[in-house]
Design an enzyme around this catalytic site. Structure first.
Site, PDB file in Angstrom:
ATOM      1  N   ARG A 167       3.517  -2.446  25.664  1.00  0.00           N
ATOM      2  CA  ARG A 167       4.173  -3.023  26.856  1.00  0.00           C
ATOM      3  C   ARG A 167       5.331  -3.940  26.470  1.00  0.00           C
ATOM      4  O   ARG A 167       5.586  -4.945  27.132  1.00  0.00           O
ATOM      5  CB  ARG A 167       3.174  -3.795  27.733  1.00  0.00           C
ATOM      6  CG  ARG A 167       2.049  -2.966  28.322  1.00  0.00           C
ATOM      7  CD  ARG A 167       2.558  -1.928  29.315  1.00  0.00           C
ATOM      8  NE  ARG A 167       1.476  -1.299  30.046  1.00  0.00           N
ATOM      9  CZ  ARG A 167       0.822  -0.200  29.645  1.00  0.00           C
ATOM     10  NH1 ARG A 167       1.137   0.402  28.513  1.00  0.00           N
ATOM     11  NH2 ARG A 167      -0.132   0.321  30.398  1.00  0.00           N
TER      12      ARG A 167
ATOM     13  N   SER B 134      -1.265  -3.029  36.691  1.00  0.00           N
ATOM     14  CA  SER B 134      -1.958  -4.083  35.924  1.00  0.00           C
ATOM     15  C   SER B 134      -1.114  -5.349  35.973  1.00  0.00           C
ATOM     16  O   SER B 134       0.061  -5.321  35.602  1.00  0.00           O
ATOM     17  CB  SER B 134      -2.107  -3.681  34.451  1.00  0.00           C
ATOM     18  OG  SER B 134      -2.817  -2.481  34.324  1.00  0.00           O
TER      19      SER B 134
ATOM     20  N   GLU C 230       1.894  -8.920  32.560  1.00  0.00           N
ATOM     21  CA  GLU C 230       2.705  -7.736  32.248  1.00  0.00           C
ATOM     22  C   GLU C 230       3.879  -7.668  33.220  1.00  0.00           C
ATOM     23  O   GLU C 230       4.981  -7.245  32.881  1.00  0.00           O
ATOM     24  CB  GLU C 230       1.845  -6.461  32.385  1.00  0.00           C
ATOM     25  CG  GLU C 230       2.644  -5.202  32.143  1.00  0.00           C
ATOM     26  CD  GLU C 230       1.977  -3.931  32.633  1.00  0.00           C
ATOM     27  OE1 GLU C 230       0.907  -3.578  32.113  1.00  0.00           O
ATOM     28  OE2 GLU C 230       2.543  -3.289  33.541  1.00  0.00           O
TER      29      GLU C 230
HETATM   30  P1  FAD Z   1      11.408  -2.531  38.184  1.00  0.00           P
HETATM   31  O1  FAD Z   1      10.152  -3.150  38.656  1.00  0.00           O
HETATM   32  O2  FAD Z   1      12.483  -2.309  39.174  1.00  0.00           O
HETATM   33  O3  FAD Z   1      11.987  -3.405  36.977  1.00  0.00           O
HETATM   34  C1  FAD Z   1      11.159  -3.835  35.924  1.00  0.00           C
HETATM   35  C2  FAD Z   1      12.002  -4.631  34.918  1.00  0.00           C
HETATM   36  O4  FAD Z   1      12.934  -3.765  34.279  1.00  0.00           O
HETATM   37  C3  FAD Z   1      12.856  -5.727  35.566  1.00  0.00           C
HETATM   38  O5  FAD Z   1      12.965  -6.790  34.642  1.00  0.00           O
HETATM   39  C4  FAD Z   1      14.202  -5.059  35.763  1.00  0.00           C
HETATM   40  O6  FAD Z   1      15.283  -5.983  35.797  1.00  0.00           O
HETATM   41  C5  FAD Z   1      14.280  -4.191  34.520  1.00  0.00           C
HETATM   42  N1  FAD Z   1      15.061  -2.955  34.729  1.00  0.00           N
HETATM   43  C6  FAD Z   1      14.782  -1.960  35.594  1.00  0.00           C
HETATM   44  N2  FAD Z   1      15.690  -0.981  35.467  1.00  0.00           N
HETATM   45  C7  FAD Z   1      16.564  -1.363  34.512  1.00  0.00           C
HETATM   46  C8  FAD Z   1      17.733  -0.784  33.949  1.00  0.00           C
HETATM   47  N3  FAD Z   1      18.184   0.416  34.313  1.00  0.00           N
HETATM   48  N4  FAD Z   1      18.399  -1.473  32.978  1.00  0.00           N
HETATM   49  C9  FAD Z   1      17.958  -2.696  32.588  1.00  0.00           C
HETATM   50  N5  FAD Z   1      16.874  -3.305  33.080  1.00  0.00           N
HETATM   51  C10 FAD Z   1      16.176  -2.643  34.038  1.00  0.00           C
HETATM   52  N6  FAD Z   1       3.137   0.748  33.880  1.00  0.00           N
HETATM   53  C11 FAD Z   1       2.661   1.341  32.765  1.00  0.00           C
HETATM   54  O7  FAD Z   1       3.220   1.147  31.666  1.00  0.00           O
HETATM   55  N7  FAD Z   1       1.592   2.175  32.805  1.00  0.00           N
HETATM   56  C12 FAD Z   1       0.933   2.451  33.946  1.00  0.00           C
HETATM   57  O8  FAD Z   1      -0.035   3.205  33.930  1.00  0.00           O
HETATM   58  C13 FAD Z   1       1.402   1.847  35.154  1.00  0.00           C
HETATM   59  N8  FAD Z   1       0.778   2.085  36.340  1.00  0.00           N
HETATM   60  C14 FAD Z   1       1.220   1.492  37.479  1.00  0.00           C
HETATM   61  C15 FAD Z   1       0.557   1.762  38.671  1.00  0.00           C
HETATM   62  C16 FAD Z   1       0.980   1.190  39.865  1.00  0.00           C
HETATM   63  C17 FAD Z   1       0.260   1.505  41.149  1.00  0.00           C
HETATM   64  C18 FAD Z   1       2.109   0.331  39.858  1.00  0.00           C
HETATM   65  C19 FAD Z   1       2.604  -0.271  41.144  1.00  0.00           C
HETATM   66  C20 FAD Z   1       2.775   0.029  38.665  1.00  0.00           C
HETATM   67  C21 FAD Z   1       2.333   0.612  37.462  1.00  0.00           C
HETATM   68  N9  FAD Z   1       2.970   0.365  36.223  1.00  0.00           N
HETATM   69  C22 FAD Z   1       2.528   0.984  35.073  1.00  0.00           C
HETATM   70  C23 FAD Z   1       4.109  -0.578  36.138  1.00  0.00           C
HETATM   71  C24 FAD Z   1       5.481   0.060  36.510  1.00  0.00           C
HETATM   72  O9  FAD Z   1       5.328   1.226  37.245  1.00  0.00           O
HETATM   73  C25 FAD Z   1       6.322   0.377  35.280  1.00  0.00           C
HETATM   74  O10 FAD Z   1       6.543  -0.797  34.524  1.00  0.00           O
HETATM   75  C26 FAD Z   1       7.668   0.986  35.631  1.00  0.00           C
HETATM   76  O11 FAD Z   1       8.334   1.433  34.461  1.00  0.00           O
HETATM   77  C27 FAD Z   1       8.587   0.020  36.395  1.00  0.00           C
HETATM   78  O12 FAD Z   1       9.700   0.753  36.859  1.00  0.00           O
HETATM   79  P2  FAD Z   1      10.637   0.216  38.010  1.00  0.00           P
HETATM   80  O13 FAD Z   1      11.810   1.125  38.085  1.00  0.00           O
HETATM   81  O14 FAD Z   1       9.861   0.036  39.248  1.00  0.00           O
HETATM   82  O15 FAD Z   1      11.076  -1.182  37.404  1.00  0.00           O
HETATM   83  N1  EPU Z   2     -12.868  -2.373  33.489  1.00  0.00           N
HETATM   84  C1  EPU Z   2     -13.850  -3.178  34.003  1.00  0.00           C
HETATM   85  N2  EPU Z   2     -13.611  -3.764  35.231  1.00  0.00           N
HETATM   86  C2  EPU Z   2     -12.463  -3.560  35.914  1.00  0.00           C
HETATM   87  C3  EPU Z   2     -11.458  -2.746  35.367  1.00  0.00           C
HETATM   88  C4  EPU Z   2     -11.685  -2.155  34.136  1.00  0.00           C
HETATM   89  O1  EPU Z   2     -14.900  -3.374  33.425  1.00  0.00           O
HETATM   90  O2  EPU Z   2     -12.350  -4.100  37.030  1.00  0.00           O
HETATM   91  C5  EPU Z   2     -13.134  -1.673  32.220  1.00  0.00           C
HETATM   92  C6  EPU Z   2     -13.301  -0.166  32.463  1.00  0.00           C
HETATM   93  O3  EPU Z   2     -14.619   0.146  32.804  1.00  0.00           O
HETATM   94  C7  EPU Z   2     -12.902   0.421  31.143  1.00  0.00           C
HETATM   95  C8  EPU Z   2     -11.851  -0.567  30.623  1.00  0.00           C
HETATM   96  O4  EPU Z   2     -12.025  -1.768  31.364  1.00  0.00           O
HETATM   97  O5  EPU Z   2     -13.982   0.435  30.266  1.00  0.00           O
HETATM   98  C9  EPU Z   2     -10.421  -0.071  30.754  1.00  0.00           C
HETATM   99  O6  EPU Z   2     -10.118   0.180  32.119  1.00  0.00           O
HETATM  100  P1  EPU Z   2      -9.047   1.294  32.569  1.00  0.00           P
HETATM  101  O7  EPU Z   2      -9.344   2.579  31.897  1.00  0.00           O
HETATM  102  O8  EPU Z   2      -8.963   1.266  34.046  1.00  0.00           O
HETATM  103  O9  EPU Z   2      -7.691   0.827  31.930  1.00  0.00           O
HETATM  104  P2  EPU Z   2      -7.005  -0.598  31.776  1.00  0.00           P
HETATM  105  O10 EPU Z   2      -7.118  -1.018  30.358  1.00  0.00           O
HETATM  106  O11 EPU Z   2      -7.469  -1.550  32.813  1.00  0.00           O
HETATM  107  C10 EPU Z   2      -4.686   0.340  31.036  1.00  0.00           C
HETATM  108  C11 EPU Z   2      -3.263   0.082  31.410  1.00  0.00           C
HETATM  109  C12 EPU Z   2      -2.888   0.867  32.660  1.00  0.00           C
HETATM  110  C13 EPU Z   2      -3.063   2.345  32.361  1.00  0.00           C
HETATM  111  C14 EPU Z   2      -4.541   2.595  31.983  1.00  0.00           C
HETATM  112  C15 EPU Z   2      -4.782   4.021  31.559  1.00  0.00           C
HETATM  113  C16 EPU Z   2      -2.666  -2.120  30.595  1.00  0.00           C
HETATM  114  C17 EPU Z   2      -2.416  -3.552  30.935  1.00  0.00           C
HETATM  115  N3  EPU Z   2      -3.025  -1.335  31.617  1.00  0.00           N
HETATM  116  O12 EPU Z   2      -5.481  -0.211  32.086  1.00  0.00           O
HETATM  117  O13 EPU Z   2      -1.516   0.631  32.939  1.00  0.00           O
HETATM  118  O14 EPU Z   2      -2.726   3.135  33.478  1.00  0.00           O
HETATM  119  O15 EPU Z   2      -4.901   1.732  30.882  1.00  0.00           O
HETATM  120  O16 EPU Z   2      -4.196   4.255  30.326  1.00  0.00           O
HETATM  121  O17 EPU Z   2      -2.530  -1.733  29.444  1.00  0.00           O
HETATM  122  C18 EPU Z   2      -0.036  -0.819  34.124  1.00  0.00           C
HETATM  123  O18 EPU Z   2       0.432  -1.107  33.013  1.00  0.00           O
HETATM  124  O19 EPU Z   2       0.408  -1.278  35.207  1.00  0.00           O
HETATM  125  C19 EPU Z   2      -1.160   0.110  34.182  1.00  0.00           C
HETATM  126  C20 EPU Z   2      -1.752   0.479  35.317  1.00  0.00           C
END
Ligand code: FAD
Ligand code: EPU
Length: 335
Positions: free
Chosen positions: A160, A235, A331
């Site tokens: 991240r 997250s 994050e």
């Molecule tokens: P924004 O929120 O618009 O911007 C994020 C940051 O990047 C800001 O600081 C912004 O200024 C900067 N930025 C954006 N675009 C540019 C650009 N072109 N040039 C320079 N700076 C820029 N993240 C994960 O890694 N894994 C996941 O599994 C994951 N699951 C998610 C699930 C949900 C339901 C949600 C809501 C979010 C999740 N995220 C996850 C976080 C998020 O989706 C990612 O970080 C995504 O890449 C953000 O993209 P955005 O375009 O919305 O960025």
């Molecule tokens: N867990 C709990 N309680 C909870 C949530 C999770 O006990 O309320 C336990 C689960 O049972 C599991 C472990 O924690 O054993 C991991 O949970 P999960 O698989 O849901 O993944 P996570 O570690 O919580 C990370 C990323 C997610 C990504 C998933 C899948 C980070 C901070 N988050 O979540 O990314 O989608 O793994 O790879 O690394 C994001 O970055 O926004 C994001 C959603």
């Protein structure tokens, strides 16, 4: 290109919190970015707003990135390099790749946001990170107003993390991202989490990039709230990484603690587990709270202000620290 005044940012952030931008412009061409830079430096570059928490109004220019395009720039029998415009929707690019038979990002299905934000925090899910397929990106130096190409090593990707969140924070506008994807012999990654189990439940006969994407989508939909229904930014905190020796001390006190081994004697602890152990899972506090199926996701139950969400994040940090002596790091980009 129009610079609008006093624009509401609620539709532009997935937390759905209220904030306003003093000035707001949307760009669809690199030339428009350069044009803007001759007038004013941006305060914020905005993609899909899915990793941002607005605690206050933005007293400057917000630039919404709509740079589009998908172009194959290199190809051989095994692989293809595709350059994506930074304003392309990430998940639509994943689906486009699957449709074309290009493998590598199927485990990253359904992550919200734009291509240009993906390198910012080296997005990751289900055993794959952006860095695994990343070739290079193009970005405009906001001060010098010139384009620069960043190779993989220059981006300093980590969990991240990238150089754009640390030493080069706020200095570049990412305009395109090039990924290397496989055309044959895809490296199918089914080891992580519940993928295998979900594929079995789906009764998948032919394992391919499409079925992995379908499984990831199913898992994500069962665990994570859709921002269209319930405001959130995924997250809220990163999963903490500890030295194995520190972890062993904690494990003696909390024998149920879950952990994942990392290289070099490090261990990752799921922050969701730590937060759940402190009693926060599914709890509602005023307009905010944590999600019922995932304690790591802070949600907006409708009218939460950015500061309310930030207050809850602090309360969570404090209780986790009091119980486990671990400080959770956000994050989400808090503004
Ligand atoms: P924004 O929120 O618009 O911007 C994020 C940051 O990047 C800001 O600081 C912004 O200024 C900067 N930025 C954006 N675009 C540019 C650009 N072109 N040039 C320079 N700076 C820029 N993240 C994960 O890694 N894994 C996941 O599994 C994951 N699951 C998610 C699930 C949900 C339901 C949600 C809501 C979010 C999740 N995220 C996850 C976080 C998020 O989706 C990612 O970080 C995504 O890449 C953000 O993209 P955005 O375009 O919305 O960025
Ligand atoms: N867990 C709990 N309680 C909870 C949530 C999770 O006990 O309320 C336990 C689960 O049972 C599991 C472990 O924690 O054993 C991991 O949970 P999960 O698989 O849901 O993944 P996570 O570690 O919580 C990370 C990323 C997610 C990504 C998933 C899948 C980070 C901070 N988050 O979540 O990314 O989608 O793994 O790879 O690394 C994001 O970055 O926004 C994001 C959603």
């Amino acid at each position: 290109m129009e610079i609008k005044q006093n624009v509401a940012l609620k539709p532009y952030n997935t937390f759905g919190v209220k904030a306003r931008a003093k000035q707001f412009a949307e760009v669809s061409e690199v030339s428009e970015i350069l044009e803007l830079l001759n007038i004013q430096q941006p305060e914020l570059i905005l993609g899909g707003g899915s990793n941002i928490l607005f605690r206050k109004n933005i007293d400057g220019l917000v630039v919404k990135n709509n740079l589009k395009g998908k172009e194959v720039i290199n190809e051989d029998d095994q692989s293809v390099e595709v350059r994506f415009g930074a304003g392309e929707n990430w998940h639509e690019c994943v689906l486009w790749c699957i449709e074309k038979g290009y493998g590598g990002i199927e485990n990253l299905s359904l992550i919200p946001g734009t291509m240009g934000a993906a390198p910012m925090q080296n997005i990751g899910a289900y055993g794959v990170e952006l860095k695994d397929v990343f070739v290079s990106l193009e970005a405009i130096d906001l001060e010098e107003k010139v384009a620069h190409t960043f190779a993989h090593t220059e981006c300093e990707f980590g969990y991240r993390e990238s150089v754009f969140k640390t030493t080069l924070k706020g200095q570049y506008f990412i305009t395109s991202v090039t990924l290397r994807l496989t055309k044959t012999n895809h490296q199918l990654n089914t080891e992580y989490g519940a993928i295998q189990q979900t594929l079995e439940k789906m009764n998948v006969q032919n394992l391919d990039i499409k079925s992995i994407s379908d499984a990831v989508i199913q898992i994500r939909q069962s665990k994570l709230p859709d921002p269209a229904d319930l405001g959130n930014a995924g997250s809220f905190f990163k999963n903490p990484v500890l030295l194995k020796s520190q972890f062993e001390v904690l494990k003696a006190l909390h024998p149920d603690m879950i952990s994942y081994d990392l290289p070099d004697d490090y261990v990752k602890i799921p922050a969701g587990w730590l937060i759940e152990q402190c009693g926060w899972k599914g709890k509602q506090i005023g307009n905010t709270g944590t999600y019922k199926s995932q304690a790591l996701v802070i949600v907006n139950h409708g009218r939460a202000r950015g500061d309310e969400i930030w207050d809850l994040a602090h309360q969570i940090q404090d209780t986790v620290h009091a119980k486990f002596k671990i400080l959770l790091t956000p994050e989400v980009n808090v503004l």
